[in-house]
Motif scaffolding. Structure first.
Motif, PDB file in Angstrom:
ATOM      1  N   ASN A  20      -1.214  -1.694  -8.688  1.00 25.19           N
ATOM      2  CA  ASN A  20      -0.549  -2.037  -7.625  1.00 25.19           C
ATOM      3  C   ASN A  20       0.690  -1.094  -7.602  1.00 25.19           C
ATOM      4  O   ASN A  20       1.637  -1.465  -6.919  1.00 25.19           O
ATOM      5  CB  ASN A  20      -0.158  -3.413  -7.964  1.00 25.19           C
ATOM      6  CG  ASN A  20      -1.469  -4.600  -7.480  1.00 25.19           C
ATOM      7  OD1 ASN A  20      -2.269  -4.061  -6.632  1.00 25.19           O
ATOM      8  ND2 ASN A  20      -1.641  -5.262  -8.213  1.00 25.19           N
ATOM      9  N   LEU A  21       0.712  -0.096  -8.409  1.00 24.04           N
ATOM     10  CA  LEU A  21       2.182   0.730  -8.390  1.00 24.04           C
ATOM     11  C   LEU A  21       2.278   1.236  -7.059  1.00 24.04           C
ATOM     12  O   LEU A  21       3.394   1.656  -6.618  1.00 24.04           O
ATOM     13  CB  LEU A  21       2.059   2.026  -9.397  1.00 24.04           C
ATOM     14  CG  LEU A  21       2.025   1.278 -10.789  1.00 24.04           C
ATOM     15  CD1 LEU A  21       1.867   2.389 -11.925  1.00 24.04           C
ATOM     16  CD2 LEU A  21       3.317   0.337 -11.201  1.00 24.04           C
ATOM     17  N   VAL A  22       1.164   1.773  -6.107  1.00 21.10           N
ATOM     18  CA  VAL A  22       1.403   2.525  -5.148  1.00 21.10           C
ATOM     19  C   VAL A  22       0.462   1.672  -3.903  1.00 21.10           C
ATOM     20  O   VAL A  22      -0.761   1.532  -4.280  1.00 21.10           O
ATOM     21  CB  VAL A  22       0.839   3.986  -5.161  1.00 21.10           C
ATOM     22  CG1 VAL A  22       0.953   4.395  -3.594  1.00 21.10           C
ATOM     23  CG2 VAL A  22       1.775   4.845  -6.049  1.00 21.10           C
ATOM     24  N   VAL A  23       1.188   1.069  -3.108  1.00 23.13           N
ATOM     25  CA  VAL A  23       0.599   0.114  -2.079  1.00 23.13           C
ATOM     26  C   VAL A  23       0.725   0.826  -0.498  1.00 23.13           C
ATOM     27  O   VAL A  23       2.137   0.824  -0.300  1.00 23.13           O
ATOM     28  CB  VAL A  23       0.749  -1.094  -2.054  1.00 23.13           C
ATOM     29  CG1 VAL A  23      -0.060  -1.832  -1.189  1.00 23.13           C
ATOM     30  CG2 VAL A  23       0.309  -1.611  -3.581  1.00 23.13           C
ATOM     31  N   LYS A  24      -0.360   1.367   0.117  1.00 21.20           N
ATOM     32  CA  LYS A  24       0.122   2.055   1.237  1.00 21.20           C
ATOM     33  C   LYS A  24      -1.367   1.267   2.402  1.00 21.20           C
ATOM     34  O   LYS A  24      -2.254   0.960   1.875  1.00 21.20           O
ATOM     35  CB  LYS A  24      -0.155   3.356   1.498  1.00 21.20           C
ATOM     36  CG  LYS A  24       0.874   4.059   0.736  1.00 21.20           C
ATOM     37  CD  LYS A  24       0.856   5.527   0.847  1.00 21.20           C
ATOM     38  CE  LYS A  24       1.843   6.615   0.093  1.00 21.20           C
ATOM     39  NZ  LYS A  24       1.542   7.810   0.157  1.00 21.20           N
ATOM     40  N   ASN A  25      -0.820   0.876   3.444  1.00 22.52           N
ATOM     41  CA  ASN A  25      -1.708   0.295   4.398  1.00 22.52           C
ATOM     42  C   ASN A  25      -2.443   1.181   5.263  1.00 22.52           C
ATOM     43  O   ASN A  25      -2.227   1.118   6.696  1.00 22.52           O
ATOM     44  CB  ASN A  25      -0.581  -0.805   5.396  1.00 22.52           C
ATOM     45  CG  ASN A  25      -1.524  -1.846   6.131  1.00 22.52           C
ATOM     46  OD1 ASN A  25      -2.873  -2.029   5.839  1.00 22.52           O
ATOM     47  ND2 ASN A  25      -1.261  -2.044   7.353  1.00 22.52           N
ATOM     48  N   THR A  26      -3.004   1.957   4.666  1.00 20.04           N
ATOM     49  CA  THR A  26      -4.107   2.781   5.469  1.00 20.04           C
ATOM     50  C   THR A  26      -5.400   2.824   4.965  1.00 20.04           C
ATOM     51  O   THR A  26      -5.445   2.835   3.687  1.00 20.04           O
ATOM     52  CB  THR A  26      -3.517   4.329   5.372  1.00 20.04           C
ATOM     53  OG1 THR A  26      -3.727   4.656   4.007  1.00 20.04           O
ATOM     54  CG2 THR A  26      -2.264   4.437   5.950  1.00 20.04           C
ATOM     55  N   ILE A  27      -6.345   3.289   5.499  1.00 17.37           N
ATOM     56  CA  ILE A  27      -7.854   3.296   4.848  1.00 17.37           C
ATOM     57  C   ILE A  27      -7.629   4.220   3.870  1.00 17.37           C
ATOM     58  O   ILE A  27      -8.418   4.020   2.756  1.00 17.37           O
ATOM     59  CB  ILE A  27      -8.745   3.555   5.999  1.00 17.37           C
ATOM     60  CG1 ILE A  27      -8.914   2.694   7.124  1.00 17.37           C
ATOM     61  CG2 ILE A  27     -10.209   3.827   5.635  1.00 17.37           C
ATOM     62  CD1 ILE A  27      -9.534   2.873   8.326  1.00 17.37           C
ATOM     63  N   GLU A  71      -6.339   2.738   0.553  1.00 15.87           N
ATOM     64  CA  GLU A  71      -7.275   2.156   0.084  1.00 15.87           C
ATOM     65  C   GLU A  71      -8.346   2.655  -0.752  1.00 15.87           C
ATOM     66  O   GLU A  71      -8.972   2.306  -1.708  1.00 15.87           O
ATOM     67  CB  GLU A  71      -7.652   0.850   1.041  1.00 15.87           C
ATOM     68  CG  GLU A  71      -6.390  -0.055   1.500  1.00 15.87           C
ATOM     69  CD  GLU A  71      -6.846  -0.893   2.681  1.00 15.87           C
ATOM     70  OE1 GLU A  71      -7.708  -1.779   2.130  1.00 15.87           O
ATOM     71  OE2 GLU A  71      -6.502  -0.936   3.569  1.00 15.87           O
ATOM     72  N   LEU A  72      -8.860   3.597  -0.076  1.00 16.16           N
ATOM     73  CA  LEU A  72     -10.034   4.475  -0.821  1.00 16.16           C
ATOM     74  C   LEU A  72      -9.787   5.159  -1.851  1.00 16.16           C
ATOM     75  O   LEU A  72     -10.627   5.366  -2.695  1.00 16.16           O
ATOM     76  CB  LEU A  72     -10.919   5.171   0.440  1.00 16.16           C
ATOM     77  CG  LEU A  72     -11.457   4.473   1.426  1.00 16.16           C
ATOM     78  CD1 LEU A  72     -12.266   5.402   2.596  1.00 16.16           C
ATOM     79  CD2 LEU A  72     -12.728   3.696   0.858  1.00 16.16           C
ATOM     80  N   GLU A  73      -8.460   5.628  -1.851  1.00 16.13           N
ATOM     81  CA  GLU A  73      -8.032   6.501  -3.217  1.00 16.13           C
ATOM     82  C   GLU A  73      -8.017   5.586  -4.184  1.00 16.13           C
ATOM     83  O   GLU A  73      -8.341   5.828  -5.339  1.00 16.13           O
ATOM     84  CB  GLU A  73      -6.881   7.090  -2.739  1.00 16.13           C
ATOM     85  CG  GLU A  73      -6.595   8.041  -1.821  1.00 16.13           C
ATOM     86  CD  GLU A  73      -7.168   9.650  -2.482  1.00 16.13           C
ATOM     87  OE1 GLU A  73      -7.894   9.331  -3.726  1.00 16.13           O
ATOM     88  OE2 GLU A  73      -7.104  10.555  -1.883  1.00 16.13           O
TER      89      GLU A  73
END
Length: 506
Positions: free
Chosen positions: A174-181, A184-186
């Protein structure tokens, strides 16, 4: 490519369920009548029995396919000893579990590969990391001796490495959270890579000690296992992907081609024998059919050029999607006409026989939460609705909460129908807790579980239960009335109508 770790796919993931690697034609002639011996000593205070479940290596049909298996149970001696001898003359996968006197089963080894001439003895300790002895089995405290032990040591250390990597991944996920597909896939790709991160040196140490045939299958099974994880998530995102504007969709497709879509070269004979590759292909075909080419799974399967691989993927498709198909028997019958492998043909013929409406359902016996034996035949004269599930299954929770619980209320005063809930949980206490929680079932249903055998119970084979939730309707005569996903899982209204029709049928 996913990342550089794909080029060092050197291990086989140890999954919940177990699968066969495929017949290896190059096993030497002197091994053709060899047996496999597996023995050990289990240091626990309470002696009961050891359960060994295994499959021959002919039918590697993926992670949830319905396949034949063999099971042996032996009592543990007063000294803690046990011994198994397998008659198979090819590679097998086996699971080893400890069965306590209360019926609970503790898994010790999962999906370990064994080969002809293996004569392995293991010492399974009950000492935890602090050196404290108790009656708990610690699967990461095992030592091996005997013939073929390098293969077992390798799998054991790989499993430990994977567990360690998953713990590290959980700490940093949870260190890096971005709201992009893509973001999330990364994260999904990062998790998939825990299967073999940091295992390069370990694999190099053992590569020369393991047969080349097994090594190649291990390598590409891992690749397919990782891709399965990723394509599971990709298929969750299809609606979001299709809703993107043209610019963002092109951006995503570029991401897909460069980070996910693999062009790795895999020998055709390896592909045809891979345990996980067919399920990966099915998920890839499903995703690309929904988002790229608009083509059906069946059309894409029939275009596979390699005959053996095509038959294997086609068989797995029908086994796993049978209850989803609108014209089940026709699709399966047409597939049989185009196949050459007699075992695949037999599997599909048995599936058609067991899953045809009007087929007599085998009279099974399971136990309820009070350890009372319950038989299906007790309910002759009533319509029986059965739902198969397990603790932790999110789809099972949604199905019960949003649909089944409402239907149960509609029929709660109807004496002509009974609702049976069958859990495949191995841990009895976990199952009992889930009944009380009310997320998967109601205390008002007939709550049963598969007697600690999990998904290995014979009733699951007979009813072709290989995904969950799995609802089935049996008529008053004990015959299969309906198993269609479209009828039983789409809406409460449709399910209620099916049950009413079954009740009113003479």
């Amino acid at each position: 490519m996913i990342n550089k770790s794909i080029t060092r796919l050197l291990i086989l993931s140890l999954s919940a369920t177990f699968y066969c690697l495929g017949t290896i034609s190059t096993v030497s002639a002197q091994n053709s009548f060899s047996k496999i011996k597996i023995s050990g000593t289990l240091n626990v205070f309470e002696k009961d029995s050891i359960v060994l479940t295994y499959r021959s290596c002919k039918l590697p049909l993926g992670e949830s396919a319905y396949l034949p298996y063999n099971q042996k149970t032996v009592a543990i001696s007063d000294e803690g000893g046990f011994e198994f001898e397998l008659p198979d003359t090819s590679l097998v996968y086996f699971n080893l579990s400890y069965k306590a006197k209360d019926g609970n089963i503790k898994e010790i080894l999962n999906s370990y590969i064994a080969e002809p001439n293996d004569n392995v003895d293991m010492l399974i300790q009950n000492v935890d990391l602090n050196g404290t002895a108790n009656n708990t089995i610690f699967a990461q405290n095992i030592s091996f001796s005997g013939e073929g032990i390098q293969k077992y040591k390798y799998q054991y250390l790989l499993n430990k490495n994977q567990n360690d990597n998953e713990i590290k991944w959980e700490l940093k996920k949870n260190l890096v959270v971005k709201n992009t597909i893509e973001a999330e896939l990364e994260r999904t790709i990062s998790f998939a890579n825990t299967l073999d991160d940091s295992s390069n040196s370990l694999s190099l140490n053992y590569e020369s000690l393991i047969s080349n045939e097994a090594y190649q299958l291990i390598k590409f099974n891992l690749f397919a296992k990782k891709m399965n994880i990723i394509y599971k998530h990709l298929n969750i995102f299809t609606e979001r992907i299709n809703s993107l504007n043209d610019t963002n969709k092109r951006k995503f497709m570029n991401f897909y081609q460069t980070r996910i879509k693999s062009n790795i070269a895999i020998p055709q004979d390896v592909l045809a024998n891979s345990a996980f590759y067919p399920s990966f292909l099915l998920r890839q075909f499903l995703f690309e059919g929904r988002t790229i080419n608009g083509r059906s799974l069946l059309d894409q399967i029939y275009e596979i050029s390699n005959d053996k691989l095509r038959e294997r993927v086609l068989t797995e498709y029908i086994l796993n999607y049978y209850t989803h198909l609108d014209d089940q028997e026709t699709i399966a019958s047409n597939a049989i006409k185009k196949m050459n492998d007699p075992q695949y043909i037999q599997l599909l013929k048995e599936l058609i026989k067991n899953q045809s409406f009007g087929t007599k359902v085998v009279d099974f016996m399971l136990v309820d939460e009070n350890s009372k034996e319950v038989k299906l035949s007790q309910f002759l004269g009533k319509v029986v609705f059965i739902d198969f599930w397990y603790t932790g299954c999110s789809g099972c929770t949604l199905y019960y909460q949003d649909l089944l619980s409402k239907v149960e209320k509609d029929f709660q005063d109807n004496k002509k129908i009974v609702f049976i809930s069958v859990s495949i949980d191995r841990d009895k206490e976990k199952w009992l807790k889930s009944i009380k929680d009310g997320k998967y079932t109601s205390p008002h249903a007939v709550n049963l579980y598969t007697n600690g055998l999990g998904s290995n119970h014979a009733i699951l084979k007979q009813l072709a239960v290989y995904s969950y939730p799995r609802p089935i309707v049996i008529d008053k005569q004990g015959k299969l009335y309906n198993n269609s996903r479209t009828d039983l899982r789409i809406s409460a209204v449709r399910l209620s109508q099916i049950l009413s029709d079954a009740i009113n049928k003479n």
